[in-house]
Design a protein around this motif. Sequence first.
Motif, mmCIF file in Angstrom:
data_model
loop_
_atom_site.group_PDB
_atom_site.id
_atom_site.type_symbol
_atom_site.label_atom_id
_atom_site.label_comp_id
_atom_site.label_asym_id
_atom_site.label_seq_id
_atom_site.Cartn_x
_atom_site.Cartn_y
_atom_site.Cartn_z
ATOM 1 N N ALA A 161 0.833 -1.199 0.000
ATOM 2 C CA ALA A 161 0.000 0.000 0.000
ATOM 3 C C ALA A 161 0.867 1.247 0.000
ATOM 4 C CB ALA A 161 -0.915 -0.009 1.220
ATOM 5 N N GLY A 162 0.478 2.217 -0.749
ATOM 6 C CA GLY A 162 1.189 3.489 -0.757
ATOM 7 C C GLY A 162 0.612 4.432 0.279
ATOM 8 N N GLU A 163 0.858 5.705 0.086
ATOM 9 C CA GLU A 163 0.306 6.701 0.993
ATOM 10 C C GLU A 163 -1.222 6.691 0.915
ATOM 11 O OE1 GLU A 163 1.726 8.744 3.188
ATOM 12 O OE2 GLU A 163 3.645 7.735 2.813
ATOM 13 N N PRO A 164 -1.895 6.692 2.044
ATOM 14 C CA PRO A 164 -3.374 6.695 2.000
ATOM 15 C C PRO A 164 -3.898 7.955 1.324
ATOM 16 C CG PRO A 164 -2.568 7.145 4.225
ATOM 17 C CD PRO A 164 -1.378 6.735 3.422
ATOM 18 N N ARG A 165 -4.891 7.775 0.494
ATOM 19 C CA ARG A 165 -5.487 8.901 -0.214
ATOM 20 C C ARG A 165 -6.992 8.899 -0.010
ATOM 21 N NH1 ARG A 165 -3.713 8.462 -6.319
ATOM 22 N NH2 ARG A 165 -4.527 6.359 -5.948
ATOM 23 N N THR A 166 -7.559 10.063 0.013
ATOM 24 C CA THR A 166 -9.009 10.177 0.111
ATOM 25 C C THR A 166 -9.603 9.963 -1.273
ATOM 26 O OG1 THR A 166 -8.854 11.769 1.929
ATOM 27 C CG2 THR A 166 -10.936 11.683 0.710
ATOM 28 N N PRO A 167 -10.490 8.989 -1.422
ATOM 29 C CA PRO A 167 -11.049 8.740 -2.766
ATOM 30 C C PRO A 167 -11.860 9.919 -3.259
ATOM 31 C CG PRO A 167 -12.267 7.518 -1.089
ATOM 32 C CD PRO A 167 -11.070 8.108 -0.405
ATOM 33 N N GLN A 168 -11.734 10.200 -4.541
ATOM 34 C CA GLN A 168 -12.501 11.271 -5.158
ATOM 35 C C GLN A 168 -13.882 10.785 -5.588
ATOM 36 O OE1 GLN A 168 -11.218 14.456 -5.236
ATOM 37 N NE2 GLN A 168 -9.672 13.439 -3.969
ATOM 38 N N ARG A 169 -13.954 9.536 -5.973
ATOM 39 C CA ARG A 169 -15.222 8.945 -6.382
ATOM 40 C C ARG A 169 -15.292 7.520 -5.855
ATOM 41 N NH1 ARG A 169 -13.825 11.665 -11.222
ATOM 42 N NH2 ARG A 169 -15.347 13.225 -11.882
ATOM 43 N N ILE A 170 -16.485 7.063 -5.577
ATOM 44 C CA ILE A 170 -16.719 5.675 -5.166
ATOM 45 C C ILE A 170 -17.780 5.099 -6.090
ATOM 46 C CG2 ILE A 170 -17.524 4.141 -3.345
ATOM 47 C CD1 ILE A 170 -16.485 6.147 -1.321
ATOM 48 N N PHE A 171 -17.417 4.029 -6.767
ATOM 49 C CA PHE A 171 -18.343 3.389 -7.704
ATOM 50 C C PHE A 171 -18.834 2.099 -7.080
ATOM 51 C CE2 PHE A 171 -19.032 0.298 -11.163
ATOM 52 C CZ PHE A 171 -20.044 0.956 -11.849
ATOM 53 N N VAL A 172 -20.134 1.950 -6.973
ATOM 54 C CA VAL A 172 -20.739 0.757 -6.381
ATOM 55 C C VAL A 172 -21.595 0.080 -7.447
ATOM 56 C CG1 VAL A 172 -22.246 -0.141 -4.576
ATOM 57 C CG2 VAL A 172 -20.778 1.827 -4.102
ATOM 58 N N THR A 173 -21.348 -1.187 -7.679
ATOM 59 C CA THR A 173 -22.168 -1.940 -8.626
ATOM 60 C C THR A 173 -22.965 -2.990 -7.865
ATOM 61 O OG1 THR A 173 -22.151 -3.353 -10.604
ATOM 62 C CG2 THR A 173 -20.256 -3.532 -9.116
ATOM 63 N N LEU A 174 -24.214 -3.148 -8.220
ATOM 64 C CA LEU A 174 -25.118 -4.034 -7.492
ATOM 65 C C LEU A 174 -25.686 -5.089 -8.423
ATOM 66 C CD1 LEU A 174 -27.073 -1.273 -5.548
ATOM 67 C CD2 LEU A 174 -25.120 -2.592 -4.738
ATOM 68 N N GLY A 175 -26.262 -6.127 -7.842
ATOM 69 C CA GLY A 175 -26.908 -7.162 -8.629
ATOM 70 C C GLY A 175 -28.191 -6.660 -9.263
ATOM 71 N N THR A 176 -28.697 -7.453 -10.182
ATOM 72 C CA THR A 176 -29.887 -7.044 -10.936
ATOM 73 C C THR A 176 -31.100 -7.913 -10.639
ATOM 74 O OG1 THR A 176 -29.206 -8.452 -12.784
ATOM 75 C CG2 THR A 176 -28.487 -6.169 -12.831
ATOM 76 N N THR A 177 -30.936 -8.905 -9.794
ATOM 77 C CA THR A 177 -32.042 -9.831 -9.540
ATOM 78 C C THR A 177 -33.096 -9.181 -8.662
ATOM 79 O OG1 THR A 177 -30.544 -11.717 -9.714
ATOM 80 C CG2 THR A 177 -32.658 -12.093 -8.657
ATOM 81 N N ARG A 178 -34.302 -9.179 -9.118
ATOM 82 C CA ARG A 178 -35.408 -8.660 -8.323
ATOM 83 C C ARG A 178 -35.955 -9.750 -7.407
ATOM 84 N NH1 ARG A 178 -38.678 -6.672 -13.466
ATOM 85 N NH2 ARG A 178 -37.779 -8.640 -14.144
#
Length: 210
Positions: A167-184
Amino acid sequence: MPRPNRSSSVPAFVATTGGHLVQMNLMAPVLEPERYRDAIWITHRTPQSESMLAGQRAFFVDEVHARDWRTVLRRTPEVLRILKGNDVDAVYSTGAAMALVALPGARLVGARPRYVESLARSTGPSLAGRVLQAVPWVPVYTQYPQNRSWRWKYEHSLLDSFAVSPAGEPRTPQRIFVTLGTTRPWHFRSLVERVLEIAPPVRTSCGRPA
């Protein structure tokens, strides 16, 4: 789809759309390194499957919802006809309900079944996995070595393609991408709520929280 003019048998990859189809697509070259390009695919017709399987020999069947046992039984004859009509000798699935449609009866059409549990199931098998582990002629595989047992075997994992780096220097994420399932009807609300809890505040260009 017309039956190909082939003298040899081919494998089949069967999966519910969403993450299961993505995993099956990534594992196909590992499971059948010499034949995966000749395989047939059986799944549901969605924008994802049409795009991912463009140029492949894909067969689309009507959707089978999770825990819908009546639809599983109704779809089974159709899928077995597809397997038999295309000289399939091995059937692979990562789930979910489509695994229950294709694998238990695969031997009736001369094909070897094999179930690979989803990578998302790190602590134990899914409902489909628990059902299939009770079917003695269906080999079941886990993607986690710690989940091996007298019934569950371990050979490959999609995690094998990743490497750990310092791990390098900790950085604050600029964006967070979350992908979810599609099953209803599952909406994965608990995951979204947990991400919101642990994610740092998102700020606009003015420095104010968004």
